[in-house]
Scaffold this active site. Structure first.
Site, PDB file in Angstrom:
ATOM      1  N   ASP A 262      36.423  35.427  44.307  1.00 27.45           N
ATOM      2  CA  ASP A 262      37.401  36.085  43.465  1.00 27.45           C
ATOM      3  C   ASP A 262      37.156  37.586  43.638  1.00 27.45           C
ATOM      4  O   ASP A 262      36.111  38.002  44.143  1.00 27.45           O
ATOM      5  CB  ASP A 262      37.258  35.649  41.999  1.00 27.45           C
TER       6      ASP A 262
HETATM    7  C1  GLC Z   1      41.992  38.090  39.960  1.00 24.78           C
HETATM    8  C2  GLC Z   1      42.088  36.613  39.655  1.00 24.78           C
HETATM    9  C3  GLC Z   1      42.442  35.774  40.845  1.00 24.78           C
HETATM   10  C4  GLC Z   1      43.394  36.563  41.722  1.00 24.78           C
HETATM   11  C5  GLC Z   1      42.593  37.708  42.296  1.00 24.78           C
HETATM   12  C6  GLC Z   1      43.465  38.624  43.154  1.00 24.78           C
HETATM   13  O1  GLC Z   1      40.938  38.679  39.268  1.00 24.78           O
HETATM   14  O2  GLC Z   1      40.974  36.021  39.010  1.00 24.78           O
HETATM   15  O3  GLC Z   1      43.058  34.568  40.369  1.00 24.78           O
HETATM   16  O4  GLC Z   1      43.912  35.740  42.761  1.00 24.78           O
HETATM   17  O5  GLC Z   1      41.944  38.476  41.306  1.00 24.78           O
HETATM   18  O6  GLC Z   1      44.388  39.267  42.362  1.00 24.78           O
END
Ligand code: GLC
Length: 736
Positions: A262
Site C-alpha cells: 500500500d
Molecule cells: C491508499 C489506499 C489504497 C490505494 C492506495 C493508492 O492509501 O489504502 O487502497 O489503492 O493508497 O491510492
C-alpha cells in the site's frame, strides 16, 4: 497458385526474422520463457529499479529492452483521474472523466455473480483504455464494525458471499489484459490507527473469516496482483509480513503474481526483501511523511536494496524472484498478445452501472405498501435531504473519481416523474462544506453556520401538503463519514437527520426514507417510517436507479451484505470493547463470531438481518429435500426446493443456503452461508432451486492441527430469504 507462392515467400522472409526475435519479444512464446529470457538480459540496476515507484502511480520498465512501465490506478469503483507525476493532485487532463460504477457494497448487495462479472469487464475496459495495467481493486476486507470508514469499498461481513462475488470481478478485469490487485491483505478492518495497528486474532478466525475472500481471489480468480495492508499482524507490517506473504500467499496458495505495497506501507528494507514484497509504492520518502519530492531512489526497495546486493548482504535469487513476478505481470498485460483496446466513459458502461445499482438497492421495509410510488395517484412529491443532490462519486479517499456525469437522486426522480406530477425539493439538513479532494490549491470552503432547526421546520412544513415525501439522506464521503483514513464515531446518522426524519413521519405518514451509505446506521425512527430503502453509493447512474426502484420500473431484489444492528453494542467488535484497540494492538475476541454469526450466538435480534431484502412481489418456498441423508466426507450432497412467485409482479429472489453443524469438537456458529442463488420468477412462476455442496462447506479450521477438518456427525441445511428468515430445513449426517 500465385497466392500460395506469396504466402510461402512471406514465411520464408518472416521465419528468419522470428528466429532472430528475442524470445521475450515473441508474443507467441510461452510467458515463462519470455520471463526467463528477459530476466537474463537485465542488469542488477534495472532489476532493482523495477521494484519501486518512479512516480505516484508508476514503476519503471526497461527502456533498453523495450519493456514498458507498470502503471497502477485506483480504484475499485472506477478509474481515478490522472494525478501529477509526484503529487496526489489532479493533472487536469481533459480525457479522463470516467464512469463511476456502484460501490462494492452495492455490488455485493446484488448477490449476483453475473453482475460481478459485468462489473469487472466494464471497469477493466476503462482501465485498459486509460492504459493502466494494474487496477488497485477490488477490496474484500471483512466488514467487522459499522464504523469502518472504508466498508463501502468492500463486500460485506460474510467470507463466502465476498468470495463468490470477487472471483468473477477479477476474472473479467483480467480478460482485458489488466491485472486486478485485490486488497488490502490482510486484516485491514478499521481505518483508525491503520498505519501501524497490530491485529491480534486467532489462526482459526484468520482462516475462516478474514482470508477466504483473498484465497478465492487468488486461487479461483487468478488475481495477478495483491496489495499488502497498512496494519500489522504478528507485530509485522502486512506489506512485508513473512507469515502472510511468504508462507500463506506464495507457498500455501501458490500465488505467482506481484505483491504491491500500500502507498507508504513499507517500513523496513530487510523485511521487504525477505518477506515477499515485490513492488513498493508510496508518497515521498517512507511513504507516510511529507518530504522532498522525487526521492523514489531512497525507497526501501531502491538504493538501500542495491547497496545490500552490492556488498553481498542480499542475494540475487530473491531479487530475481521479485523481478520474475513483475515480468510475468508485464507479459500478462502490457506485452500480452491480442490484448483488447478497452473503452472509456461509454453509455454501455453507464448502463452496466445502472443495472448493478438496480440489482443492489435493498428494500428494507415497506409497510402499507407505500412503495412503489403510484404516479397515477400522486400529484405532489416532496423530496427532502442533502443526499438528494450531493455528489457522491468524489471524496471518500483514494476511491474518489472525476466522472463524466453523475445523476443525483433528485435529478433521477425529476427525470422519471417528468410532468406527471410536481416535484418540490427542500434540503432539510446540511453537512459542513468539505474541501475539494485532490485539487491543488483548493480553496478552503467558507465556514458557515447551519441552522438545522430552520432547515427542519421548512421541510416539515412542506411535508404537510405533499402526497408523498421522499427523504434522501444517510452518510456521505466527507472525512469522518464513509471515507478512507478514519472511522465514524457513532452508529447514528449525522447532521440531525434522526430528528428530521421523525418530524417528517409525523407530518406526513406517506413517507419513504432512502439511506445512501456504505455502512449500517441506527434507525430510531424505523417504526414511524413506513418505507425504508438502502441505496448505497451507486455511482454515475445512481439517481436513475433509485428512481426506477421508487416508482416501480424495477422490482428491488438486493439483499444486505452485512447486518444492520439495532445498537452499536450488538455488533461483535463493540460488544466486548475490542474496537478500536489501544492504538498499538486490537484484539478480535469475537474470533469467528463476526456479523450474523455473533448475533445468532448471542441471540440478538438485528434491526435488519444479513441477507435481508424485500420485493414488490411475494415468494413462497417449498420444503427442502436432500438427495441422501447420510454422506461420507468425500461425497457431495444436494438440497432441492421449489420457489414460487405468488405475487402479481415479476421479481428476483436470492435463495440462501446456510449450514449448521449440530455437534463439533470446536465451537461453531449457529449457521453459516454456504450457498445462494438469485432466481428470476415471473408472476405465478415456480422454479426448482438446488444446491450441491461438498466437504469444504462442512469443515472448519482447527488451529491446533493447522488444517481444515470435516468431522462426522449431524448437520442441518437451512434455506431462507435471509439469515433471520429461514423458510425450510432438513437434517443430514456425515457418517464416520
Ligand atoms: C491508499 C489506499 C489504497 C490505494 C492506495 C493508492 O492509501 O489504502 O487502497 O489503492 O493508497 O491510492
Amino acid at each position: 497458385m500465385k497466392k500460395r507462392f506469396v504466402i510461402i515467400l512471406s514465411w520464408a522472409i518472416a521465419l528468419p526474422l522470428f528466429a532472430q526475435t528475442p524470445v521475450y519479444l515473441n508474443p507467441a512464446a510461452p510467458i515463462e520463457d519470455r520471463v526467463e529470457d528477459a530476466l537474463q538480459r537485465m542488469t542488477r540496476e534495472e532489476k532493482v529499479a523495477m521494484l519501486h515507484a518512479q512516480s505516484k502511480f508508476s514503476a519503471p520498465g526497461v527502456p533498453r529492452l523495450g519493456i514498458p512501465e507498470n502503471w497502477m490506478s485506483d480504484g475499485p469503483h472506477g478509474i481515478r483521474a490522472e494525478v501529477l507525476w509526484d503529487e496526489w493532485y489532479g493533472a487536469n487532463w481533459t480525457n479522463d472523466s470516467c464512469i463511476a460504477f456502484p460501490a462494492l457494497t452495492a455490488l455485493a448487495a446484488s448477490w449476483n455473480p453475473d453482475m460481478a462479472a459485468l462489473y469487472g469487464k466494464s471497469i477493466g475496459e476503462e482501465a485498459r483504455y486509460r492504459n493502466k495495467n494494474v487496477l488497485l481493486g477490488p477490496g474484500v476486507n471483512i466488514y467487522r464494525t459499522p464504523l469502518n470508514g472504508r466498508n463501502f469499498e468492500y463486500m460485506g461481513e460474510d467470507p463466502y458471499l465476498a468470495a463468490q462475488m470477487v472471483v468473477p470481478y477479477i476474472k473479467e478485469v483480467q480478460r482485458n489484459g489488466v491485472a486486478a490487485c485485490v486488497k488490502h491483505f490482510a486484516l485491514n478492518n478499521q481505518e483508525i490507527y491503520r498505519n501501524h495497528i497490530n491485529v491480534q486474532v486467532s489462526a482459526r478466525a484468520l482462516h475462516e473469516i478474514y482470508l477466504p475472500a483473498f484465497k478465492a481471489a487468488i486461487q479461483q480468480g487468478g488475481a495477478w496482483a495483491i496489495m499488502g495492508a497498512y496494519n500489522q499482524y504478528k507485530n509485522q507490517h502486512c506489506c512485508h509480513n513473512r507469515y502472510l506473504l511468504n508462507d500463506i500467499l506464495k507457498r500455501d496458495w501458490g500465488f505467482d503474481g506481484v505483491v504491491v505495497s500500500d502507498w507508504g506501507g513499507v517500513h523496513n528494507t530487510e523485511e521487504a526483501i525477505a518477506n515477499g514484497l515485490d513492488m513498493e509504492f508510496g508518497t515521498w520518502t517512507n511513504g507516510l511523511n511529507w518530504g522532498k519530492s522525487d526521492v523514489y531512489n531512497q525507497y526501501y526497495l531502491a538504493q538501500p536494496y542495491l547497496e545490500l546486493l552490492k556488498n553481498g548482504q542480499a542475494g540475487e535469487d530473491v531479487l530475481n524472484d521479485k523481478v520474475r513476478r513483475i515480468l510475468r505481470l508485464v507479459f500478462r498485460t502490457n506485452m500480452a498478445p491480442n490484448r483488447p483496446y478497452g473503452s472509456f466513459g461509454t453509455q454501455a458502461h453507464a448502463e452496466t452501472g445502472r443495472r448493478i445499482a438496480e440489482e443492489g438497492i435493498v428494500l428494507l421495509q415497506n409497510n402499507r405498501n407505500v412503495l412503489p410510488v403510484d404516479l397515477s395517484k400522486v400529484k405532489n412529491i416532496l423530496v427532502v435531504g442533502e443526499n438528494a443532490v450531493k455528489k457522491m462519486t468524489t471524496g471518500g479517499g483514494s476511491s474518489s473519481l472525476k466522472v463524466k456525469y453523475e445523476v443525483s437522486p433528485l435529478a433521477g426522480i425529476q427525470a422519471r416523474v417528468g410532468s406527471v406530477a410536481q416535484v418540490t425539493y427542500v434540503k432539510g439538513y446540511e453537512s459542513p462544506a468539505e474541501g475539494e479532494q485532490d485539487v491543488k490549491n483548493a480553496k478552503k470552503p467558507e465556514a458557515k453556520t447551519i441552522d438545522a432547526k430552520a432547515l427542519r421546520a421548512e421541510a416539515v412544513n412542506a411535508a404537510k401538503s405533499a402526497d408523498v415525501v421522499l427523504f434522501i439522506g444517510g452518510l456521505n464521503k466527507n472525512a469522518g463519514q464513509d471515507c478512507e483514513g478514519d472511522d465514524r464515531k457513532t452508529l447514528d446518522l449525522p447532521y440531525a437527520q434522526n430528528e428530521l426524519i421523525a418530524a417528517l413521519a409525523k407530518a406526513n405518514p406517506n413517507m419513504v426514507v432512502v439511506i445512501i451509505s456504505g455502512n449500517a446506521v441506527a434507525m430510531p425512527w424505523a417504526v414511524q417510517a413506513p418505507a425504508i430503502v438502502e441505496a448505497w453509493y451507486n455511482g454515475t447512474e445512481a439517481g436513475n436507479a433509485i428512481a426506477a426502484v421508487l416508482f416501480g420500473d424495477v422490482n428491488p431484489s438486493g439483499k444486505l451484505p452485512f447486518t444492520f444492528p439495532a445498537r452499536l453494542q450488538d455488533n461483535s467488535a463493540h460488544a466486548a470493547g475490542d474496537y478500536p484497540g489501544d492504538g498499538k494492538n486490537v484484539t478480535y475476541h469475537d474470533d469467528i463470531f463476526v456479523g450474523y454469526r455473533w448475533l445468532d450466538k448471542e441471540k440478538i435480534k438485528p434491526l435488519f438481518a444479513f441477507g435481508h431484502g424485500l420485493s414488490y412481489t411475494m415468494f413462497q418456498y417449498g420444503e427442502v429435500s436432500v438427495n441422501k441423508s447420510k454422506i461420507t466426507a468425500a461425497e457431495t450432497i444436494t438440497f432441492t426446493l421449489s420457489v414460487k412467485n405468488t405475487g402479481t409482479r415479476d421479481g428476483a429472489e436470492v435463495v440462501q443456503l446456510y449450514i449448521s453443524d449440530k455437534k463439533a469438537s470446536l465451537p461453531r456458529p449457529v449457521k453459516e452461508l454456504k450457498g445462494f442463488k438469485k432466481v428470476y420468477l415471473k408472476a405465478g412462476e415456480t422454479q426448482t432451486v438446488s444446491f450441491t455442496i461438498d466437504h469444504a462447506a462442512l469443515s472448519f479450521y482447527d488451529d491446533a492441527k493447522g488444517a481444515w477438518i470435516t468431522e462426522p456427525g449431524a448437520f442441518e441445511a437451512l434455506v431462507g430469504a435471509s439469515s433471520a428468515d429461514i423458510k425450510t430445513d432438513v437434517a443430514f449426517e456425515i457418517k464416520r
